[in-house]
Design a protein around this motif. Structure first.
Motif, PDB file in Angstrom:
ATOM      1  N   THR A 177      13.709  22.550   0.340  1.00  0.00           N
ATOM      2  CA  THR A 177      14.347  22.372   1.646  1.00  0.00           C
ATOM      3  C   THR A 177      15.218  23.573   1.993  1.00  0.00           C
ATOM      4  O   THR A 177      15.208  24.070   3.127  1.00  0.00           O
ATOM      5  CB  THR A 177      15.202  21.089   1.642  1.00  0.00           C
ATOM      6  OG1 THR A 177      14.373  19.982   1.273  1.00  0.00           O
ATOM      7  CG2 THR A 177      15.801  20.827   3.016  1.00  0.00           C
ATOM      8  N   ASP A 178      15.950  24.086   1.003  1.00  0.00           N
ATOM      9  CA  ASP A 178      16.834  25.228   1.235  1.00  0.00           C
ATOM     10  C   ASP A 178      16.034  26.497   1.535  1.00  0.00           C
ATOM     11  O   ASP A 178      16.369  27.244   2.459  1.00  0.00           O
ATOM     12  CB  ASP A 178      17.718  25.442  -0.004  1.00  0.00           C
ATOM     13  CG  ASP A 178      18.630  26.646   0.144  1.00  0.00           C
ATOM     14  OD1 ASP A 178      19.514  26.606   1.020  1.00  0.00           O
ATOM     15  OD2 ASP A 178      18.452  27.633  -0.618  1.00  0.00           O
ATOM     16  N   TYR A 179      14.959  26.732   0.770  1.00  0.00           N
ATOM     17  CA  TYR A 179      14.144  27.930   0.999  1.00  0.00           C
ATOM     18  C   TYR A 179      13.496  27.880   2.384  1.00  0.00           C
ATOM     19  O   TYR A 179      13.453  28.889   3.098  1.00  0.00           O
ATOM     20  CB  TYR A 179      13.074  28.051  -0.077  1.00  0.00           C
ATOM     21  CG  TYR A 179      12.306  29.355  -0.045  1.00  0.00           C
ATOM     22  CD1 TYR A 179      12.708  30.442  -0.804  1.00  0.00           C
ATOM     23  CD2 TYR A 179      11.171  29.498   0.760  1.00  0.00           C
ATOM     24  CE1 TYR A 179      12.004  31.636  -0.782  1.00  0.00           C
ATOM     25  CE2 TYR A 179      10.460  30.692   0.798  1.00  0.00           C
ATOM     26  CZ  TYR A 179      10.888  31.762   0.025  1.00  0.00           C
ATOM     27  OH  TYR A 179      10.201  32.952   0.082  1.00  0.00           O
ATOM     28  N   ALA A 180      13.007  26.698   2.763  1.00  0.00           N
ATOM     29  CA  ALA A 180      12.379  26.547   4.083  1.00  0.00           C
ATOM     30  C   ALA A 180      13.375  26.840   5.193  1.00  0.00           C
ATOM     31  O   ALA A 180      13.040  27.495   6.191  1.00  0.00           O
ATOM     32  CB  ALA A 180      11.820  25.134   4.227  1.00  0.00           C
ATOM     33  N   ALA A 181      14.621  26.389   5.037  1.00  0.00           N
ATOM     34  CA  ALA A 181      15.646  26.635   6.057  1.00  0.00           C
ATOM     35  C   ALA A 181      15.993  28.122   6.147  1.00  0.00           C
ATOM     36  O   ALA A 181      16.175  28.674   7.247  1.00  0.00           O
ATOM     37  CB  ALA A 181      16.901  25.823   5.740  1.00  0.00           C
ATOM     38  N   ARG A 182      16.058  28.799   5.007  1.00  0.00           N
ATOM     39  CA  ARG A 182      16.432  30.219   4.989  1.00  0.00           C
ATOM     40  C   ARG A 182      15.322  31.116   5.535  1.00  0.00           C
ATOM     41  O   ARG A 182      15.592  32.253   5.937  1.00  0.00           O
ATOM     42  CB  ARG A 182      16.787  30.646   3.563  1.00  0.00           C
ATOM     43  CG  ARG A 182      18.150  30.139   3.106  1.00  0.00           C
ATOM     44  CD  ARG A 182      18.581  30.719   1.763  1.00  0.00           C
ATOM     45  NE  ARG A 182      17.867  30.133   0.637  1.00  0.00           N
ATOM     46  CZ  ARG A 182      17.010  30.775  -0.131  1.00  0.00           C
ATOM     47  NH1 ARG A 182      16.720  32.047   0.141  1.00  0.00           N
ATOM     48  NH2 ARG A 182      16.421  30.181  -1.143  1.00  0.00           N
ATOM     49  N   HIS A 183      14.092  30.633   5.534  1.00  0.00           N
ATOM     50  CA  HIS A 183      12.967  31.462   5.974  1.00  0.00           C
ATOM     51  C   HIS A 183      12.256  30.841   7.173  1.00  0.00           C
ATOM     52  O   HIS A 183      11.063  31.072   7.398  1.00  0.00           O
ATOM     53  CB  HIS A 183      11.980  31.656   4.824  1.00  0.00           C
ATOM     54  CG  HIS A 183      12.555  32.437   3.682  1.00  0.00           C
ATOM     55  ND1 HIS A 183      13.339  31.854   2.703  1.00  0.00           N
ATOM     56  CD2 HIS A 183      12.470  33.761   3.369  1.00  0.00           C
ATOM     57  CE1 HIS A 183      13.712  32.789   1.833  1.00  0.00           C
ATOM     58  NE2 HIS A 183      13.200  33.941   2.207  1.00  0.00           N
ATOM     59  N   ALA A 234      13.105  24.996  -7.377  1.00  0.00           N
ATOM     60  CA  ALA A 234      14.309  25.794  -7.621  1.00  0.00           C
ATOM     61  C   ALA A 234      14.610  26.763  -6.486  1.00  0.00           C
ATOM     62  O   ALA A 234      15.650  27.436  -6.503  1.00  0.00           O
ATOM     63  CB  ALA A 234      14.154  26.565  -8.927  1.00  0.00           C
ATOM     64  N   GLY A 235      13.718  26.853  -5.491  1.00  0.00           N
ATOM     65  CA  GLY A 235      13.987  27.707  -4.336  1.00  0.00           C
ATOM     66  C   GLY A 235      13.562  29.146  -4.502  1.00  0.00           C
ATOM     67  O   GLY A 235      14.075  30.031  -3.804  1.00  0.00           O
ATOM     68  N   LEU A 236      12.599  29.415  -5.412  1.00  0.00           N
ATOM     69  CA  LEU A 236      12.185  30.794  -5.663  1.00  0.00           C
ATOM     70  C   LEU A 236      11.033  31.246  -4.782  1.00  0.00           C
ATOM     71  O   LEU A 236      10.697  32.430  -4.775  1.00  0.00           O
ATOM     72  CB  LEU A 236      11.797  30.954  -7.138  1.00  0.00           C
ATOM     73  CG  LEU A 236      12.952  30.781  -8.132  1.00  0.00           C
ATOM     74  CD1 LEU A 236      12.431  30.811  -9.560  1.00  0.00           C
ATOM     75  CD2 LEU A 236      13.995  31.880  -7.920  1.00  0.00           C
ATOM     76  N   GLY A 237      10.417  30.327  -4.050  1.00  0.00           N
ATOM     77  CA  GLY A 237       9.303  30.711  -3.201  1.00  0.00           C
ATOM     78  C   GLY A 237       8.503  29.501  -2.775  1.00  0.00           C
ATOM     79  O   GLY A 237       8.995  28.362  -2.829  1.00  0.00           O
TER      80      GLY A 237
END
Length: 294
Positions: A177-183, A234-237
């Motif tokens: 969820t965090d990675y999707a929001a940042r990108h 873990a938000g790595l990709g």
């Protein structure tokens, strides 16, 4: 010595002694398992070796190492132990019980996402049934007779095996969820990709990525889909993940990858269908393994 061995009759106490020392590896641990003192174990082993006229254990700095004979006898002792436990359970439950050891193989992702939830549903009902679990991606486990049952993701299971298809497995590109929001707003080709390494060159997700994103070079490669999933979590990709591993903290970035689904097969060898323990586990898995409903 040979005549002594020919006349000596092994009993259950002898097998228990050998099994305890094989399991414990030292006199002290074997004594603890048998609930006797160390000297008793030492003398019993010496007496048994003399009676058989053969060495059962080699003394080393690491402890007592079993010879081939001791290893074989320990396996027999385990079977006797299981049979005795099954008999006890049968008396307690007032009927026949399913007993024995069944060897089951699957991938670590299937173990985590599908098998463990199923086992918790029915294994408590079979206290005399033991499982040996191995994780691999190789059908050869069954072909080499290293396993009795396999759960495999494939569209085309080997023809020499028998089994049933438990359902369809689809894949979606996902991120935390965090990675999707940042990108947000980025194209898929611009993101950091996580993918299986060369152990699965024909995996549906690898085939899809090569077709639709040929220029992408993964930032991370893993030797299992479960590891791929944990790196995504873990938000790595991002990665294309099977539907049964999607859960909290993950967000789909698009629709199901059409035309790149696979199936979950429950498989065994034809000769295993004569074993009640294997048939029982096979039937229970067929009922309890639950794939997500698409």
């Amino acid at each position: 010595m040979l005549n002594a061995a020919m006349h000596y009759q092994l009993d259950y106490a002898d097998l228990s002694l050998i099994l305890a020392l094989v399991r414990g590896g030292t006199l002290a641990r074997a004594a603890a398992l048998l609930r006797v003192d160390v000297s008793t174990v030492f003398r019993a082993v010496r007496r048994l070796e003399a009676a058989l006229g053969q060495t059962l254990f080699e003394k080393s700095r690491a402890g007592y190492l079993p010879t081939g004979l001791a290893s074989n006898l320990a396996q027999q002792a385990e079977r006797a132990e299981q049979a005795l436990e099954a008999a006890r359970i049968g008396v307690e439950q007032g009927g026949e019980v399913i007993s024995g050891t069944v060897r089951l193989t699957c991938t670590d992702s299937v173990l985590q996402g599908l098998l463990l939830p199923a086992l918790t549903q029915f294994m408590p009902d079979y206290p005399a049934l033991s499982l040996e679990l191995t994780t691999s991606n190789d059908f050869a486990n069954l072909s080499r007779r290293d396993a009795d049952i396999a759960l495999r993701l494939t569209r085309t299971p080997p023809e020499h095996l028998v089994g049933r298809c438990l359902g369809r497995v689809s894949y979606q590109v996902c991120a935390s969820t965090d990675y999707a929001a940042r990108h947000a707003g980025c194209e898929l080709a611009e993101l950091a990709w996580i993918a299986p390494d060369d152990f699965l060159p024909d995996h549906p997700t690898v085939v899809w990525r090569r077709q639709h994103l040929p220029g992408v070079r993964p930032s991370y490669r893993c030797n299992s889909m479960l590891s791929v999933t944990e790196l995504v979590r873990a938000g790595l990709g991002v990665a294309a993940l099977p539907d049964f591993l999607l859960g909290s903290g993950l967000q789909a970035l698009g629709p199901v990858l059409t035309g790149h689904d696979t199936a979950l097969w429950l498989l065994t060898r034809p000769d295993c269908r004569a074993l009640r323990s294997v048939v029982t586990l096979f039937d229970e898995l067929g009922k309890q393994v639950r794939l997500p409903q698409g």
